[in-house]
Write a protein that holds these residues in place. Structure first.
Motif, PDB file in Angstrom:
ATOM      1  N   VAL A   1       0.868  -1.173   0.000  1.00  0.00           N
ATOM      2  CA  VAL A   1       0.000   0.000   0.000  1.00  0.00           C
ATOM      3  C   VAL A   1       0.904   1.221   0.000  1.00  0.00           C
ATOM      4  CG1 VAL A   1      -1.733   1.313   1.264  1.00  0.00           C
ATOM      5  CG2 VAL A   1      -1.875  -1.185   1.179  1.00  0.00           C
ATOM      6  N   LEU A   2       0.779   2.047  -1.045  1.00  0.00           N
ATOM      7  CA  LEU A   2       1.649   3.209  -1.256  1.00  0.00           C
ATOM      8  C   LEU A   2       0.756   4.446  -1.344  1.00  0.00           C
ATOM      9  CD1 LEU A   2       3.745   1.443  -4.020  1.00  0.00           C
ATOM     10  CD2 LEU A   2       4.501   1.852  -1.671  1.00  0.00           C
ATOM     11  N   PRO A   3       0.535   5.154  -0.230  1.00  0.00           N
ATOM     12  CA  PRO A   3      -0.476   6.212  -0.177  1.00  0.00           C
ATOM     13  C   PRO A   3      -0.153   7.461  -0.987  1.00  0.00           C
ATOM     14  CG  PRO A   3       0.768   6.119   1.874  1.00  0.00           C
ATOM     15  CD  PRO A   3       1.195   4.939   1.067  1.00  0.00           C
ATOM     16  N   GLU A   4       1.098   7.650  -1.374  1.00  0.00           N
ATOM     17  CA  GLU A   4       1.474   8.899  -2.058  1.00  0.00           C
ATOM     18  C   GLU A   4       1.598   8.752  -3.572  1.00  0.00           C
ATOM     19  OE1 GLU A   4       4.870  10.640   0.241  1.00  0.00           O
ATOM     20  OE2 GLU A   4       4.334   8.985   1.570  1.00  0.00           O
ATOM     21  N   LEU A   5       1.275   7.581  -4.115  1.00  0.00           N
ATOM     22  CA  LEU A   5       1.356   7.391  -5.558  1.00  0.00           C
ATOM     23  C   LEU A   5       0.001   7.639  -6.210  1.00  0.00           C
ATOM     24  CD1 LEU A   5       3.627   4.249  -6.104  1.00  0.00           C
ATOM     25  CD2 LEU A   5       4.250   6.666  -6.038  1.00  0.00           C
ATOM     26  N   ASP A   6       0.039   8.161  -7.436  1.00  0.00           N
ATOM     27  CA  ASP A   6      -1.163   8.439  -8.222  1.00  0.00           C
ATOM     28  C   ASP A   6      -1.455   7.220  -9.095  1.00  0.00           C
ATOM     29  OD1 ASP A   6      -3.124   9.284  -9.954  1.00  0.00           O
ATOM     30  OD2 ASP A   6      -2.190  11.219 -10.381  1.00  0.00           O
ATOM     31  N   PRO A   7      -2.630   6.581  -8.965  1.00  0.00           N
ATOM     32  CA  PRO A   7      -2.931   5.390  -9.769  1.00  0.00           C
ATOM     33  C   PRO A   7      -2.962   5.664 -11.269  1.00  0.00           C
ATOM     34  CG  PRO A   7      -4.884   6.142  -8.581  1.00  0.00           C
ATOM     35  CD  PRO A   7      -3.725   6.914  -8.039  1.00  0.00           C
ATOM     36  N   LEU A   8      -3.059   6.930 -11.671  1.00  0.00           N
ATOM     37  CA  LEU A   8      -3.043   7.273 -13.089  1.00  0.00           C
ATOM     38  C   LEU A   8      -1.627   7.361 -13.644  1.00  0.00           C
ATOM     39  CD1 LEU A   8      -5.846  10.010 -13.185  1.00  0.00           C
ATOM     40  CD2 LEU A   8      -6.038   7.563 -13.710  1.00  0.00           C
ATOM     41  N   ARG A   9      -0.620   7.389 -12.759  1.00  0.00           N
ATOM     42  CA  ARG A   9       0.764   7.543 -13.203  1.00  0.00           C
ATOM     43  C   ARG A   9       1.624   6.303 -12.966  1.00  0.00           C
ATOM     44  NH1 ARG A   9       3.201  12.235 -14.103  1.00  0.00           N
ATOM     45  NH2 ARG A   9       5.005  11.674 -12.797  1.00  0.00           N
ATOM     46  N   VAL A  10       1.044   5.291 -12.319  1.00  0.00           N
ATOM     47  CA  VAL A  10       1.762   4.050 -12.051  1.00  0.00           C
ATOM     48  C   VAL A  10       0.925   2.894 -12.596  1.00  0.00           C
ATOM     49  CG1 VAL A  10       2.792   2.577 -10.290  1.00  0.00           C
ATOM     50  CG2 VAL A  10       2.756   5.054  -9.973  1.00  0.00           C
ATOM     51  N   SER A  11       1.557   1.946 -13.258  1.00  0.00           N
ATOM     52  CA  SER A  11       0.812   0.845 -13.874  1.00  0.00           C
ATOM     53  C   SER A  11       1.631  -0.439 -13.835  1.00  0.00           C
ATOM     54  CB  SER A  11       0.448   1.198 -15.321  1.00  0.00           C
ATOM     55  OG  SER A  11       1.618   1.434 -16.082  1.00  0.00           O
ATOM     56  N   ALA A  12       0.985  -1.547 -14.202  1.00  0.00           N
ATOM     57  CA  ALA A  12       1.669  -2.834 -14.291  1.00  0.00           C
ATOM     58  C   ALA A  12       2.841  -2.719 -15.253  1.00  0.00           C
ATOM     59  CB  ALA A  12       0.696  -3.912 -14.760  1.00  0.00           C
ATOM     60  N   GLY A  13       3.977  -3.294 -14.858  1.00  0.00           N
ATOM     61  CA  GLY A  13       5.186  -3.194 -15.658  1.00  0.00           C
ATOM     62  C   GLY A  13       6.177  -2.177 -15.130  1.00  0.00           C
ATOM     63  N   ASP A  14       5.684  -1.242 -14.287  1.00  0.00           N
ATOM     64  CA  ASP A  14       6.606  -0.287 -13.664  1.00  0.00           C
ATOM     65  C   ASP A  14       7.460  -1.008 -12.621  1.00  0.00           C
ATOM     66  OD1 ASP A  14       5.369   1.544 -15.245  1.00  0.00           O
ATOM     67  OD2 ASP A  14       4.541   2.766 -13.621  1.00  0.00           O
ATOM     68  N   VAL A  15       8.552  -0.364 -12.238  1.00  0.00           N
ATOM     69  CA  VAL A  15       9.490  -0.963 -11.288  1.00  0.00           C
ATOM     70  C   VAL A  15       9.660  -0.037 -10.088  1.00  0.00           C
ATOM     71  CG1 VAL A  15      11.853  -1.800 -10.941  1.00  0.00           C
ATOM     72  CG2 VAL A  15      10.717  -2.152 -13.144  1.00  0.00           C
ATOM     73  N   LEU A  16       9.521  -0.591  -8.884  1.00  0.00           N
ATOM     74  CA  LEU A  16       9.755   0.164  -7.661  1.00  0.00           C
ATOM     75  C   LEU A  16      11.210  -0.006  -7.238  1.00  0.00           C
ATOM     76  CD1 LEU A  16       6.571  -0.715  -5.575  1.00  0.00           C
ATOM     77  CD2 LEU A  16       6.992   1.346  -6.936  1.00  0.00           C
ATOM     78  N   CYS A  17      11.855   1.115  -6.905  1.00  0.00           N
ATOM     79  CA  CYS A  17      13.247   1.106  -6.454  1.00  0.00           C
ATOM     80  C   CYS A  17      13.335   1.836  -5.119  1.00  0.00           C
ATOM     81  CB  CYS A  17      14.150   1.797  -7.477  1.00  0.00           C
ATOM     82  SG  CYS A  17      14.024   1.147  -9.156  1.00  0.00           S
ATOM     83  N   SER A  18      14.450   1.647  -4.436  1.00  0.00           N
ATOM     84  CA  SER A  18      14.636   2.281  -3.132  1.00  0.00           C
ATOM     85  C   SER A  18      15.260   3.655  -3.294  1.00  0.00           C
ATOM     86  CB  SER A  18      15.522   1.408  -2.241  1.00  0.00           C
ATOM     87  OG  SER A  18      15.770   2.059  -1.009  1.00  0.00           O
ATOM     88  N   LEU A  19      14.753   4.616  -2.498  1.00  0.00           N
ATOM     89  CA  LEU A  19      15.358   5.954  -2.471  1.00  0.00           C
ATOM     90  C   LEU A  19      16.468   6.023  -1.435  1.00  0.00           C
ATOM     91  CD1 LEU A  19      12.431   8.496  -2.884  1.00  0.00           C
ATOM     92  CD2 LEU A  19      14.451   8.234  -4.322  1.00  0.00           C
ATOM     93  N   ALA A  20      16.648   4.963  -0.681  1.00  0.00           N
ATOM     94  CA  ALA A  20      17.703   4.920   0.326  1.00  0.00           C
ATOM     95  C   ALA A  20      18.627   3.756  -0.008  1.00  0.00           C
ATOM     96  CB  ALA A  20      17.110   4.743   1.722  1.00  0.00           C
ATOM     97  N   PRO A  21      19.518   3.937  -0.993  1.00  0.00           N
ATOM     98  CA  PRO A  21      20.374   2.827  -1.439  1.00  0.00           C
ATOM     99  C   PRO A  21      21.282   2.330  -0.332  1.00  0.00           C
ATOM    100  CG  PRO A  21      21.165   4.909  -2.314  1.00  0.00           C
ATOM    101  CD  PRO A  21      19.844   5.199  -1.673  1.00  0.00           C
ATOM    102  N   ARG A  22      21.508   1.009  -0.329  1.00  0.00           N
ATOM    103  CA  ARG A  22      22.403   0.425   0.663  1.00  0.00           C
ATOM    104  C   ARG A  22      23.843   0.717   0.302  1.00  0.00           C
ATOM    105  NH1 ARG A  22      20.449  -5.662   0.683  1.00  0.00           N
ATOM    106  NH2 ARG A  22      22.251  -5.877   2.072  1.00  0.00           N
ATOM    107  N   GLU A  23      24.667   0.837   1.317  1.00  0.00           N
ATOM    108  CA  GLU A  23      26.078   1.183   1.119  1.00  0.00           C
ATOM    109  C   GLU A  23      26.768   0.152   0.229  1.00  0.00           C
ATOM    110  OE1 GLU A  23      30.096   2.072   3.775  1.00  0.00           O
ATOM    111  OE2 GLU A  23      28.163   1.701   4.747  1.00  0.00           O
TER     112      GLU A  23
END
Length: 410
Positions: free
Chosen positions: A249-271
């Motif tokens: 559940v991602l409350p800040e995403l717009d369902p009109l701008r995200v769709s199947a096939g998109d990729v979620l990545c981390s904004l806090a990359p590991r060292e």
């Protein structure tokens, strides 16, 4: 709708527990009209389960049948283990559970998988089943003339012979997981949830937990993970890692701008991890191999529909860079056309930006010409499909689209 049409149209998921594994089965369409959905289902598979009919096997195995096409797609999509279920054994002639018929079907399919598709012989297994009676699916097939068949499990597969379908599934090895790689979650479904979205997908690499900030590519929209659950069970999770099927559940995403096939990545990359965000591009070079079934030569400007995972986008082959020989070396620069069974590097231009990370994952492209609806080529990243073409987008992006300032590298 599927029952009224008599064919599988969309993907369906079912979780099955074997003796040592929890297996998520993805039921994918077999009909030629729904090949893109089959590709979407196979994209994240560890093992291919290929179901063929013992009674009319030749119809699906002919040059125009779907059995060969699906087997080639499985291999090109990075699946290295395959289990063949020979169904309808209760209806074989001249007698039910005919060993002669089973051995014939097993020999043909194993030869094709190992010699043409290049599956390793020890990664191929064949089991006889009857879905109608349930014989040899989960319970043993007692007193069967098939019991001593060397093809049951494939003769090079060691002790696999004589196993039920569930036991044969349990015997496969889970591939190594990319736990220490940057986070990649390939989305398979997105739906509105309150002010945000509920997204279902598979963790391809890395780890994700509740409260973690994520960015959706290629839109670059961001959100914290409010809830994390297993899929399809819906059990709450504190974290998930590579190989897990999840619902977020991602409350800040717009369902009109995200769709199947998109990729979620981390904004806090590991060292120590490079490239925290998956690259995004409209134009890239791809290495491909055209299929033997290609009837119309592939030329510069060919219009295709590119299927990259669950993403579908119109594209064109903007340049034929070079032909490749069997060793993968340049044989000729700037060819005028590509014929059947040709290796080449081409430049592809999409109508919009897509995620194109250079790694062994596949796709396909479908041609817009009337009647052209079969794969053309295949290879180790994504695949073009234009009446017969799959591609290896082992790609060098030509036009990387980077996120706005503060979004990390791409």
């Amino acid at each position: 709708a599927e029952r009224s049409h008599g064919v599988t149209i969309d993907l369906a998921h079912k979780v099955v527990e074997t003796a040592t594994k929890v297996v998520t089965i993805v039921d994918a369409p077999g009909h030629a009209d729904f090949v893109p959905r089959m590709i979407a289902g196979a994209m994240t598979a560890d093992v291919g389960l290929l179901v063929v009919a013992a009674t009319d096997f030749e119809a699906g195995f002919s040059s125009g049948g779907q059995t060969k096409e699906h087997a080639l797609l499985l291999k090109s999509l990075g699946v290295h283990q395959v289990l063949v279920a020979v169904n309808k054994m209760d209806a074989t002639a001249p007698e039910p559970y005919s060993r002669e018929r089973f051995d014939t079907v097993a020999s043909l399919i194993v030869d094709f998988l190992t010699e043409t598709c290049k599956f390793a012989p020890d990664k191929v297994r064949v089991v006889p089943v009857s879905a109608f009676t349930g014989d040899n699916v989960a319970r043993k097939l007692p007193g069967s003339p098939l019991r001593d068949s060397p093809a049951w499990g494939h003769p090079t597969a060691g002790p696999a012979g004589g196993l039920t379908l569930v036991e044969a599934m349990d015997a496969f090895k889970a591939p190594p997981r990319a736990f220490c790689k940057p986070l990649r979650i390939l989305l398979s479904d997105v739906s509105p949830a309150g002010k945000g979205v509920s997204a279902t997908g598979q963790v391809i690499s890395g780890e994700v937990d509740v409260g973690q900030p994520l960015v959706a590519r290629p839109s670059n929209d961001r959100s914290l993970v409010k809830q994390l659950m297993s899929s399809p069970e819906g059990a709450p999770l504190a974290f998930a890692s590579a190989g897990d099927a999840v619902q977020l559940v991602l409350p800040e995403l717009d369902p009109l701008r995200v769709s199947a096939g998109d990729v979620l990545c981390s904004l806090a990359p590991r060292e120590g991890l490079e490239r925290p965000l998956v690259p995004v591009a409209r134009k890239f070079e791809a290495r491909l191999t055209t299929l033997a079934a290609l009837k119309v030569p592939l030329i510069k400007g060919a219009q295709v529909v590119l299927h990259v995972g669950l993403t579908e986008v119109a594209a064109n082959v903007s340049k034929l860079v070079c032909l490749l020989n069997a060793a993968g070396q340049v044989a000729r620069a700037r060819p005028r056309a590509l014929g059947p069974s040709s290796g080449a590097v081409v430049q592809v231009t999409c109508e919009r930006a897509i995620c194109v990370e250079p790694k062994p994952t596949q796709a396909t492209a479908q041609g817009t010409a009337p009647g052209a609806a079969r794969e053309l080529a295949y290879g180790p990243f994504e695949a073009l499909r234009r009446g017969g073409l799959l591609v290896d987008l082992c790609a060098r992006p030509c036009e990387l689209l980077r996120p706005k300032s503060g979004g990390g590298g791409g």
